[in-house]
Write an enzyme that holds these catalytic residues in place. Structure first.
Site, PDB file in Angstrom:
ATOM      1  N   CYS A 145     -34.334  -9.939  15.112  1.00 21.81           N
ATOM      2  CA  CYS A 145     -34.637 -11.593  14.656  1.00 21.81           C
ATOM      3  C   CYS A 145     -34.828 -11.836  15.790  1.00 21.81           C
ATOM      4  O   CYS A 145     -34.174 -12.562  16.557  1.00 21.81           O
ATOM      5  CB  CYS A 145     -33.578 -12.216  14.250  1.00 21.81           C
ATOM      6  N   CYS A 148     -33.663 -16.053  16.368  1.00 25.28           N
ATOM      7  CA  CYS A 148     -31.852 -14.726  17.225  1.00 25.28           C
ATOM      8  C   CYS A 148     -31.875 -14.783  18.720  1.00 25.28           C
ATOM      9  O   CYS A 148     -30.936 -14.984  19.906  1.00 25.28           O
ATOM     10  CB  CYS A 148     -31.282 -14.905  16.224  1.00 25.28           C
ATOM     11  N   ASP A 149     -33.171 -14.174  18.758  1.00 24.38           N
ATOM     12  CA  ASP A 149     -32.513 -12.996  20.337  1.00 24.38           C
ATOM     13  C   ASP A 149     -33.753 -13.113  20.880  1.00 24.38           C
ATOM     14  O   ASP A 149     -34.047 -12.914  22.651  1.00 24.38           O
ATOM     15  CB  ASP A 149     -32.742 -11.928  19.544  1.00 24.38           C
TER      16      ASP A 149
END
Ligand code: NDP
Length: 322
Positions: A145, A148-149
């Site tokens: 992701c 997200c990261d």
């Protein structure tokens, strides 16, 4: 005798547990069938259990670890009386109400649970490459992701695997942070839509490694490179990257509902009028019905909606006539 509940929730990720919090606070005493860990990728608590820092879930100004966030969801649901069982639904019959649910491996003729309403929050799984060290370094340089990261890879060299729209989207997003983004694709042309291809080709910070497979992730405590092989020449080499984003597709966990709940061509549940499915009394929330946003916060939001929809559905049926 079958244990029949007013609300049964399948799944214990952000969607399922938010539905549990709302249903419990509405005095519906929900039962959460939380799932159980399996070698085929089943993960009680959902995909957040596989991440490290979560920095985009509102309310945590300094971020929170994924498993810690899910533990807080569980405790909050339990505090209001939601019951949770660590087992997996193995068979469902939605042909009449109460719906029937069998759990575990039992070949019993009597179902384990009955449900007046069912909330499906079984989530989705990222497809993985299944190469050495990929699982061990998930959350330590291997990610599924970018939203997200990506932020953790400021000024680092990274690679994205895949040739579809998700891979292009991830690669484009990651150019905001990374020093360089190398897209590794197993064929010589992309599967992604033309518009996404054009955007990716036009971005000077994206390189392409064609006809290439990742054969191994390298790193002790975090990713330091990937071993790759040319699929035409079989030549092997090492690419030095600090992040590997696997973007080869997702699979919604909907096997159990085949032939009973309507799905799109990729297997995602179809919802109508917000969280309702085609079966009256069955609601769906989270990634199992969402191939677009796939965020913990959107899953949680739709879990709240499903619980409110189930509560209203029960109210409408239980209100005294006249
Ligand atoms: P896709 O199935 O479209 O693409 C998966 C990609 O991963 C393909 O290029 C495939 O290679 C590659 N792949 C699959 N398995 C492996 C493997 N084991 N090893 C290496 N490579 C592998 O999935 P997406 O998630 O990209 O997209 C799913 C759907 O969502 C699509 O319909 C897409 O259009 C849509 N979507 C739309 C977006 C948008 O419009 N902005 C954004 C994201 C998704 P190969 O090509 O050789 O099969």
């Amino acid at each position: 005798m079958t244990d029949t509940r007013r609300v049964v929730i399948l799944g214990s990720g952000p969607a399922g547990l938010t539905a549990a919090i709302y249903a419990a606070r509405a005095q519906l005493f929900p039962l959460v069938i939380a799932g159980e860990l399996s070698s085929t990728g089943d993960q009680p608590g959902g995909q957040l259990m596989l991440t490290t820092d979560v920095e985009n879930f509102p309310g945590f100004a300094n971020g929170i670890m994924g498993p810690e966030l899910m533990q807080a969801f569980r405790e909050q649901a339990a505090r209001f009386g939601a019951e949770s069982v660590t087992t997996k639904a193995s068979r469902i019959d939605l042909s009449s109400r109460p719906f029937e649910i069998w759990t575990g491996k039992s070949g019993a003729t009597t179902p384990s649970y009955g449900a007046e309403t069912l909330i499906v929050a079984t989530g989705a799984q990222s497809l993985m490459l299944d190469v050495p060290n990929e699982g061990r370094l998930l959350g330590y340089g291997v990610s599924t992701c970018a939203t997200c990261d990506g932020f953790f890879f400021r000024d680092r060299p990274i690679a994205v695997v895949g040739g579809g729209d998700t891979a292009m989207e991830e690669a484009l997003f990651l150019t905001r942070f990374a020093r360089s983004v190398t897209v590794i694709h197993r064929r010589g042309e992309l599967r992604a839509s033309k518009v996404m291809q054009q955007r990716a080709f036009a971005n000077e910070r994206i390189d392409f490694l064609w006809n290439t497979s990742v054969t191994e992730v390298i790193g002790d405590t975090k990713v330091s490179g990937v071993r790759v092989q040319n699929t035409l020449t079989e030549d092997e080499s090492t690419l030095q990257v600090e992040g590997l984003f696997v973007a080869i597709g997702h699979r919604p966990n909907t096997e159990l509902f085949k032939g009973q709940l309507e799905m799109d061509d990729s297997g995602y549940l179809r919802t109508f009028e917000r969280t309702r499915t085609n079966v009256d009394g069955v609601f769906a929330c989270g990634d199992v019905q969402d191939d677009r946003y796939r965020q913990a916060i959107t899953a949680a939001g739709s879990g709240c909606m499903a619980a409110i929809d189930a509560e209203r559905w029960l109210d409408e049926r239980e209100a005294p006539a006249g």
